[in-house]
Design an enzyme around this catalytic site. Structure first.
Site, PDB file in Angstrom:
ATOM      1  N   TYR A   1     -97.861  25.464  10.896  1.00  0.00           N
ATOM      2  CA  TYR A   1     -98.426  26.267   9.806  1.00  0.00           C
ATOM      3  C   TYR A   1     -97.788  27.653   9.907  1.00  0.00           C
ATOM      4  O   TYR A   1     -98.056  28.385  10.854  1.00  0.00           O
ATOM      5  CB  TYR A   1     -99.946  26.344  10.007  1.00  0.00           C
ATOM      6  CG  TYR A   1    -100.751  26.992   8.891  1.00  0.00           C
ATOM      7  CD1 TYR A   1    -100.284  28.094   8.175  1.00  0.00           C
ATOM      8  CD2 TYR A   1    -102.014  26.493   8.562  1.00  0.00           C
ATOM      9  CE1 TYR A   1    -101.040  28.665   7.176  1.00  0.00           C
ATOM     10  CE2 TYR A   1    -102.790  27.079   7.567  1.00  0.00           C
ATOM     11  CZ  TYR A   1    -102.290  28.162   6.878  1.00  0.00           C
ATOM     12  OH  TYR A   1    -103.050  28.752   5.894  1.00  0.00           O
TER      13      TYR A   1
ATOM     14  N   GLU B   1    -107.485  20.502   4.525  1.00  0.00           N
ATOM     15  CA  GLU B   1    -107.979  21.320   5.640  1.00  0.00           C
ATOM     16  C   GLU B   1    -109.445  21.609   5.365  1.00  0.00           C
ATOM     17  O   GLU B   1    -109.783  22.224   4.360  1.00  0.00           O
ATOM     18  CB  GLU B   1    -107.238  22.664   5.706  1.00  0.00           C
ATOM     19  CG  GLU B   1    -105.896  22.617   6.383  1.00  0.00           C
ATOM     20  CD  GLU B   1    -105.283  24.005   6.439  1.00  0.00           C
ATOM     21  OE1 GLU B   1    -106.025  25.004   6.385  1.00  0.00           O
ATOM     22  OE2 GLU B   1    -104.051  24.088   6.505  1.00  0.00           O
TER      23      GLU B   1
ATOM     24  N   ASP C   1    -109.965  36.078   8.737  1.00  0.00           N
ATOM     25  CA  ASP C   1    -110.130  35.737   7.323  1.00  0.00           C
ATOM     26  C   ASP C   1    -110.506  36.931   6.465  1.00  0.00           C
ATOM     27  O   ASP C   1    -111.225  37.826   6.898  1.00  0.00           O
ATOM     28  CB  ASP C   1    -111.192  34.643   7.171  1.00  0.00           C
ATOM     29  CG  ASP C   1    -110.645  33.288   7.557  1.00  0.00           C
ATOM     30  OD1 ASP C   1    -109.669  32.855   6.915  1.00  0.00           O
ATOM     31  OD2 ASP C   1    -111.166  32.679   8.509  1.00  0.00           O
TER      32      ASP C   1
END
Lengths: 263, 403
Positions: free
Chosen positions: A168, A42, A53
């Site tokens: 995911y 990735e 994040d």
């Protein structure tokens, strides 16, 4: 068989490794991941406002942008990677705005030309699929969607519709790199997902060590590690590749071995 | 856009889009919560008890209706159209922000949420959020850019007095945009019990809609008051725009009044060819903070830092309904520089005895230009969305005065 499908069809769990493009010598860092046994790469597209994040990847984004990384640079890194590693699947991961800035068709075509296999966009949920999904599907690029602990049964079909490559599973309701989910809750979540789709399930968020990765690999088709690798870029700068390769090797060994225990 | 809609007031569509704008661009973790919020809001909107409680608090706690005021001396000084003010700076906490905070905290309580978070730039929304949290006894965490924490100390102290925890955000440029990122990060990690009170008519659907609805009290009152006082509607509405909540609150009830023109005023900072915060004038459509809208950004989609002397306008985006209203042509948008806003600030102090915040000073600067070009029987209505106590240090510094 696509490169991504093949990566999850090796008869053992896959190690999915994340680093941010333009943070240090990305080509060398990517080569180190491959040498360390990563099955899927990735490549993070830096963004000024990475809302999902934690500090590690936020800072990597800032380092990359501070070094002047552009979308053209990210695509060039991908193109060069594809030339060096014809078989290793490469996924671009990032946020909507850099991906849609020049239009979804432009991005999908540019990604295809760079040899990209899949795209993960954190802030385009299925409800806004039109913003990117149709363009990616036209180019045959997998759109990898995220499922989370808050994705309930009623919503899951919408998430899976139009997903390809793999799913995911974000194991914690939170941001990248910090907390770690209980293995038991991951096992039941993955089982729930596998009952609803034939796509491989890779689990990420909060996975930092070979031990944690091994535990997850016993219940999932893949394990994603990002922040721990990105931390090495921060700590070691130009010397990061050797450290990245060492960590990748220990994680991939643990992940790949996990199946043999259960198989 | 080719055709004129039958109504400008029926946006967003059921998917939360205002034309091409708006929507729900958030991480998957938040999506179920966004839907839960939408469901709760629909139920609240249909519940007369919710509206009654909102109205009661507006009257007895906030101090509404706010006055409609004819600015006679300013009108004389400008020598053109009559200038009228909607006095939302007279609200409790000194700005229009409280209208929205009352609405959202009632919604949070309805949803059983036990913790409140918010982001703030200048601190007005933070103070308003801390105020309603104190009023209803809910713990409150405010994310504020570290740069803004240092330049808005009085508001930081107010928030703390009200019992809020203020978290300085050091990422990025440490201003409003970064505070919003951090609030979203916190929210993702605390979705179960936490309600995020967004301060402007932006963010993922249904926030732009519900903030607009709560702020529409401004325009509803103004419309009734204007009809009662003058027997007519204004010719021109003017309001400052950061994210755009005070402007959409004033404009929305008038959107279908074809004869009422509207002007939104962005912050041109040092100038549109330099550093500014004018997303419509100097930005392009993109995706940030949960919605698609005009953004200050580069050719790669990286978000630019905004600049305005007004911390409340210092944001590189804008509410999606404004993006749509610009494209449809229903609302006109312009931009006013820091210097022009400072001049207007002083003009209002001296002509009317009103010290405005720097945000509405931008609107006043635009009013001053337009009034001179309009007939003496024309009527301009602008919202004085905040009072200037918080800004006197910034103004003093800009004017070279030591305090």
């Amino acid at each position: 068989m696509s490169r991504l499908t093949a990566a999850f069809a090796k008869g053992r769990p896959a190690f999915v490794a994340f680093i941010t493009a333009g943070d240090g010598d990305t080509a060398a860092n990517l080569d180190a991941l491959v040498a360390g046994g990563a099955d899927v790469i990735e490549l993070g597209m830096p963004f000024t406002d990475p809302m999902a994040d934690g500090p590690a990847i936020q800072n990597a984004n800032l380092r990359s942008l501070g070094a002047g990384t552009t979308t053209a640079d990210v695509l060039a890194i991908a193109t060069a990677f594809r030339a060096r590693h014809p078989e290793v699947p490469l996924v671009l991961m990032g946020y909507a705005n850099p991906m849609v800035r020049r239009g979804p068709d432009w991005f999908a075509q540019a990604a295809k030309a760079a040899g990209v296999d899949g795209v993960i966009c954190v802030d385009i949920p299925p409800e806004e699929d039109d913003a990117l999904g149709p363009a990616l599907r036209t180019e045959g690029i997998d759109l990898i969607r995220l499922a989370t602990p808050t994705t309930d049964a009623a919503r899951l079909p919408a998430v899976l519709e139009g997903s390809s490559g793999f799913v995911y599973y974000v194991s914690v309701a939170g941001i990248t790199g910090l907390q770690q989910a209980a293995t038991g809750s991951i096992a039941s979540a993955v089982a729930r997902l596998k009952a609803a789709t034939d796509l491989p399930i890779a689990v990420g968020f909060g996975v930092r060590t070979a031990e944690q990765a091994a535990a997850i690999a016993q219940v999932a088709d893949g394990v994603v590690v990002g922040s721990a690798l990105v931390d090495l870029c921060e700590q070691h700068g130009a010397n990061a590749p050797e450290h990245i390769q060492a960590l990748a090797a220990s994680i991939s060994e643990a992940v790949h071995a996990a199946t043999r225990e259960t198989a | 856009m080719e055709s004129t809609p039958n109504s400008y007031r029926n946006q967003p569509d059921e998917r939360g889009h205002f034309g091409d704008y708006g929507g729900r661009y958030v991480a998957e973790t938040l999506m179920p919560l966004i839907f839960e919020l939408e469901t709760a809001y629909r139920a609240a909107k249909a519940d007369p008890a919710f509206q009654a409680q909102f109205d009661d608090l507006m009257e007895h706690y906030v101090g509404r209706p706010s006055p409609l005021y004819f600015a006679e001396r300013l009108t004389e000084a400008l020598g053109g159209a009559q200038v009228w003010f909607k006095r939302d700076e007279l609200n409790h906490t000194g700005a229009h922000k409280i209208n929205n905070c009352i609405g959202q905290i009632l919604l949070a309580i309805r949803m059983g949420k036990t913790k409140i978070i918010a982001e703030t730039g200048a601190g007005q929304h933070g103070v308003a959020t801390a105020t309603v949290c104190a009023r209803f006894g809910l713990p409150c965490t405010i994310f504020m850019g570290a740069t803004d924490v240092s330049r808005q100390q009085p508001n930081v102290f107010r928030m703390k007095l009200l019992g809020a925890e203020v978290i300085p955000v050091t990422s990025g440029a440490a201003t409003l945009k970064d505070a919003m990122n951090e609030a979203l990060r916190h929210w993702v990690a605390h979705v179960e019990d936490t309600f995020y009170i967004i301060g402007t008519a932006a963010g993922p659907h249904p926030y732009p809609e519900l903030v607009r609805d709560f702020q529409s009290v401004i325009g509803k009152e103004a419309r009734e008051q204007m009809l009662a006082r003058t027997g007519r509607l204004p010719d021109l509405l003017v309001a400052a725009i950061g994210g755009g909540s005070n402007a959409i609150g004033l404009f929305h009830p008038f959107l279908d009044d074809a004869d009422v023109r509207m002007l939104g005023v962005e912050a041109a900072g040092h100038g549109l060819d330099k550093q500014h915060a004018a997303s419509l004038a100097g930005g392009f459509p993109g995706v940030l903070h949960g919605n698609k809208t005009y953004l200050l950004q580069d050719e790669d989609g990286q978000i630019a830092e905004a600049h305005s002397i007004s911390a409340g306008l210092d944001y590189p985006g804008i509410g999606p309904e404004h993006a749509w209203l610009k494209d449809t042509g229903r609302v006109e948008y312009t931009a006013v520089t820091d210097d022009e806003a400072l001049d207007a600030f002083q003009l209002l102090c001296r002509t009317e005895g009103i010290i405005p915040a720097l945000e509405p000073s931008h609107a006043i600067a635009a009013v001053a230009k337009r009034a001179k070009e309009m007939d003496r029987d024309a009527v301009i209505l602008t919202n004085l969305c905040g009072r200037g106590d918080k800004d006197i240090f910034t103004v003093a510094e800009a004017l070279g005065v030591e305090m």
